[in-house]
Design an enzyme around this catalytic site. Structure first.
Site, PDB file in Angstrom:
ATOM      1  N   ARG A  57       2.125  -5.052   5.996  1.00  0.00           N
ATOM      2  CA  ARG A  57       1.374  -4.025   5.269  1.00  0.00           C
ATOM      3  C   ARG A  57       2.161  -2.729   5.299  1.00  0.00           C
ATOM      4  O   ARG A  57       2.505  -2.228   6.372  1.00  0.00           O
ATOM      5  CB  ARG A  57      -0.006  -3.812   5.880  1.00  0.00           C
ATOM      6  CG  ARG A  57      -0.779  -2.765   5.075  1.00  0.00           C
ATOM      7  CD  ARG A  57      -2.244  -2.668   5.418  1.00  0.00           C
ATOM      8  NE  ARG A  57      -2.883  -1.793   4.449  1.00  0.00           N
ATOM      9  CZ  ARG A  57      -4.099  -1.966   3.967  1.00  0.00           C
ATOM     10  NH1 ARG A  57      -4.843  -2.962   4.365  1.00  0.00           N
ATOM     11  NH2 ARG A  57      -4.590  -1.123   3.078  1.00  0.00           N
ATOM     12  N   GLU A  94       1.517 -13.704  11.835  1.00  0.00           N
ATOM     13  CA  GLU A  94       1.912 -12.501  12.555  1.00  0.00           C
ATOM     14  C   GLU A  94       1.685 -11.319  11.620  1.00  0.00           C
ATOM     15  O   GLU A  94       1.850 -11.441  10.400  1.00  0.00           O
ATOM     16  CB  GLU A  94       3.393 -12.582  12.951  1.00  0.00           C
ATOM     17  CG  GLU A  94       3.717 -13.712  13.908  1.00  0.00           C
ATOM     18  CD  GLU A  94       3.062 -13.518  15.271  1.00  0.00           C
ATOM     19  OE1 GLU A  94       2.967 -12.382  15.741  1.00  0.00           O
ATOM     20  OE2 GLU A  94       2.645 -14.537  15.865  1.00  0.00           O
ATOM     21  N   LEU A 105      -6.613  -5.905   7.004  1.00  0.00           N
ATOM     22  CA  LEU A 105      -6.260  -6.974   6.066  1.00  0.00           C
ATOM     23  C   LEU A 105      -6.789  -6.727   4.659  1.00  0.00           C
ATOM     24  O   LEU A 105      -6.303  -7.298   3.685  1.00  0.00           O
ATOM     25  CB  LEU A 105      -6.803  -8.322   6.556  1.00  0.00           C
ATOM     26  CG  LEU A 105      -5.892  -9.203   7.400  1.00  0.00           C
ATOM     27  CD1 LEU A 105      -6.582 -10.524   7.704  1.00  0.00           C
ATOM     28  CD2 LEU A 105      -4.549  -9.485   6.711  1.00  0.00           C
ATOM     29  N   SER A 106      -7.849  -5.897   4.556  1.00  0.00           N
ATOM     30  CA  SER A 106      -8.415  -5.553   3.241  1.00  0.00           C
ATOM     31  C   SER A 106      -8.706  -6.788   2.380  1.00  0.00           C
ATOM     32  O   SER A 106      -8.365  -6.807   1.191  1.00  0.00           O
ATOM     33  CB  SER A 106      -7.503  -4.584   2.490  1.00  0.00           C
ATOM     34  OG  SER A 106      -7.331  -3.396   3.206  1.00  0.00           O
ATOM     35  N   ASN A 146     -10.549  -3.289  -6.386  1.00  0.00           N
ATOM     36  CA  ASN A 146      -9.804  -2.245  -7.107  1.00  0.00           C
ATOM     37  C   ASN A 146     -10.426  -1.881  -8.455  1.00  0.00           C
ATOM     38  O   ASN A 146     -10.089  -0.844  -9.038  1.00  0.00           O
ATOM     39  CB  ASN A 146      -8.333  -2.652  -7.316  1.00  0.00           C
ATOM     40  CG  ASN A 146      -7.499  -2.590  -6.050  1.00  0.00           C
ATOM     41  OD1 ASN A 146      -6.507  -3.298  -5.910  1.00  0.00           O
ATOM     42  ND2 ASN A 146      -7.873  -1.740  -5.104  1.00  0.00           N
ATOM     43  N   ASP A 177       0.829  -1.203   0.000  1.00  0.00           N
ATOM     44  CA  ASP A 177       0.000   0.000   0.000  1.00  0.00           C
ATOM     45  C   ASP A 177       0.867   1.259   0.000  1.00  0.00           C
ATOM     46  O   ASP A 177       1.991   1.242   0.495  1.00  0.00           O
ATOM     47  CB  ASP A 177      -0.906  -0.036   1.238  1.00  0.00           C
ATOM     48  CG  ASP A 177      -2.110   0.887   1.085  1.00  0.00           C
ATOM     49  OD1 ASP A 177      -2.358   1.379  -0.039  1.00  0.00           O
ATOM     50  OD2 ASP A 177      -2.797   1.118   2.091  1.00  0.00           O
ATOM     51  N   GLY A 178       0.297   2.330  -0.552  1.00  0.00           N
ATOM     52  CA  GLY A 178       0.953   3.635  -0.471  1.00  0.00           C
ATOM     53  C   GLY A 178       1.565   4.130  -1.766  1.00  0.00           C
ATOM     54  O   GLY A 178       2.223   5.175  -1.771  1.00  0.00           O
ATOM     55  N   ASN A 179       1.317   3.415  -2.865  1.00  0.00           N
ATOM     56  CA  ASN A 179       1.870   3.877  -4.150  1.00  0.00           C
ATOM     57  C   ASN A 179       1.334   5.254  -4.530  1.00  0.00           C
ATOM     58  O   ASN A 179       2.069   6.122  -4.992  1.00  0.00           O
ATOM     59  CB  ASN A 179       1.504   2.908  -5.279  1.00  0.00           C
ATOM     60  CG  ASN A 179       2.151   1.557  -5.131  1.00  0.00           C
ATOM     61  OD1 ASN A 179       3.110   1.409  -4.384  1.00  0.00           O
ATOM     62  ND2 ASN A 179       1.628   0.568  -5.835  1.00  0.00           N
TER      63      ASN A 179
HETATM   64  C1  FPP Z   1      -1.854   0.213  -3.279  1.00  0.00           C
HETATM   65  O1  FPP Z   1      -1.463   1.555  -3.381  1.00  0.00           O
HETATM   66  C2  FPP Z   1      -1.369  -0.520  -4.419  1.00  0.00           C
HETATM   67  C3  FPP Z   1      -2.178  -1.086  -5.360  1.00  0.00           C
HETATM   68  C4  FPP Z   1      -3.634  -1.042  -5.321  1.00  0.00           C
HETATM   69  C5  FPP Z   1      -1.610  -1.775  -6.499  1.00  0.00           C
HETATM   70  C6  FPP Z   1      -0.280  -2.391  -6.290  1.00  0.00           C
HETATM   71  C7  FPP Z   1       0.117  -2.936  -7.576  1.00  0.00           C
HETATM   72  C8  FPP Z   1       1.356  -3.004  -8.051  1.00  0.00           C
HETATM   73  C9  FPP Z   1       2.539  -2.543  -7.293  1.00  0.00           C
HETATM   74  C10 FPP Z   1       1.525  -3.569  -9.406  1.00  0.00           C
HETATM   75  C11 FPP Z   1       1.627  -5.061  -9.364  1.00  0.00           C
HETATM   76  C12 FPP Z   1       2.289  -5.524 -10.575  1.00  0.00           C
HETATM   77  C13 FPP Z   1       2.795  -6.758 -10.788  1.00  0.00           C
HETATM   78  C14 FPP Z   1       3.593  -7.015 -11.986  1.00  0.00           C
HETATM   79  C15 FPP Z   1       2.579  -7.858  -9.843  1.00  0.00           C
HETATM   80  P1  FPP Z   1      -2.588   2.653  -3.393  1.00  0.00           P
HETATM   81  O2  FPP Z   1      -2.842   3.043  -4.803  1.00  0.00           O
HETATM   82  O3  FPP Z   1      -3.797   2.187  -2.668  1.00  0.00           O
HETATM   83  O4  FPP Z   1      -1.871   3.798  -2.624  1.00  0.00           O
HETATM   84  P2  FPP Z   1      -2.554   4.891  -1.698  1.00  0.00           P
HETATM   85  O5  FPP Z   1      -3.133   4.177  -0.510  1.00  0.00           O
HETATM   86  O6  FPP Z   1      -1.402   5.748  -1.333  1.00  0.00           O
HETATM   87  O7  FPP Z   1      -3.566   5.605  -2.540  1.00  0.00           O
END
Ligand code: FPP
Length: 252
Positions: A197, A216, A204-205, A81, A33-35
């Site tokens: 996480r 754990e 756990l979402s 999502n 999480d957190g992208n």
């Molecule tokens: C949560 O961050 C992340 C996701 C919903 C997607 C994660 C997916 C990847 C890293 C790509 C996976 C790719 C492969 C090849 C397996 P968020 O968008 O919820 O972040 P935020 O909480 O800061 O908005």
């Protein structure tokens, strides 16, 4: 993807030979999480955060091999999502396709077995095929399992398991926890010992809700793109320091 040193076979290590920790989790689940917030903090579009997140998977996979973890389940896309803005959803789908195209042969060469947990139905047919091909190509690899939870929901997984059990005509009295677990997407994979996480939330979402019964849990405020080898080391140290009793009492 470049050829990172710690995925090279000569650097292989496993739980028993690892001297860094007293105990190494066999199976680690990660809620990445957190992208989005990582990108926003830099004035970048959210998709750039996902791109950085994808790049970080390789780094954490290498670190996992180095620390002796044998299976990693990453939460890449949940059944919930799909409700995100269409541009973000299609961007994420493209990123997954691109990652498979660019990284598959090297992952295979480095002994990574790719697994998928989730529903293939609902995913664009071309991407479905890429996923099937990746699973088939890497199915005999033994170094580390990279289980990608993609179009995954824990409740959907339970429903799918029940449907398959009924389709197979299993009798009610034959349904045990062991039998049920075999019908989950993760069938054959031991339960996760540790769920990490990133991004600061404590939930756990809908991730591995059956399998995480005795896992754990470790949460860090660090956004996923910044979760590096040192962060993983901290999580594994925290795990090694815990007292797992599985509902029993410890006999002194
Ligand atoms: C949560 O961050 C992340 C996701 C919903 C997607 C994660 C997916 C990847 C890293 C790509 C996976 C790719 C492969 C090849 C397996 P968020 O968008 O919820 O972040 P935020 O909480 O800061 O908005």
């Amino acid at each position: 993807m470049t050829n990172g040193p710690s995925l090279n076979a000569s650097n292989a290590s496993n739980a028993s030979s690892n001297s860094t920790f007293a105990r190494v989790p066999y199976h680690v689940g990660i809620i990445m999480d957190g992208n989005g917030r990582w990108a926003q903090a830099r004035g970048l579009p959210r998709l750039m955060g996902h791109r950085a997140g994808v790049n970080n998977i390789r780094r954490v996979l290498e670190a996992s091999v180095a620390f002796g973890v044998k299976a990693l389940t990453i939460y890449a896309f949940s059944t919930e999502n799909w409700a995100r803005p269409q541009a973000e959803v299609s961007g994420l789908m493209k990123l997954v396709g691109e990652s498979i195209r660019r990284q598959l042969s090297e992952l295979h060469a480095n002994g990574v077995q790719i697994r998928h947990s989730g529903r293939l139905a609902g995913i664009e047919p071309g991407l479905q095929q890429q996923i099937r091909d990746a699973l088939e190509l890497t199915k005999n690899n033994q170094r580390i399992i990279l289980n990608v939870a993609f179009n995954y929901g824990g409740r959907a997984e339970v429903i799918d398991a029940v449907r398959h059990i009924m389709q197979d005509g299993v009798k009610p009295e034959e349904v045990s926890e062991e039998v049920f677990a075999r019908y989950l997407y993760t069938g054959g994979l031991p339960d996760p010992d540790l769920i990490i996480r990133t991004g600061g939330e404590y939930r756990l979402s809908n991730f591995l809700i059956w399998q995480a019964a005795y896992a754990e849990y470790y949460a860090t405020p660090t956004f996923w793109p910044d979760f590096d080898k040192e962060e993983l080391r901290r999580a594994l140290q925290d795990f090694a320091d815990r007292d797992r009793r599985f509902g029993k009492v410890k006999i002194a």
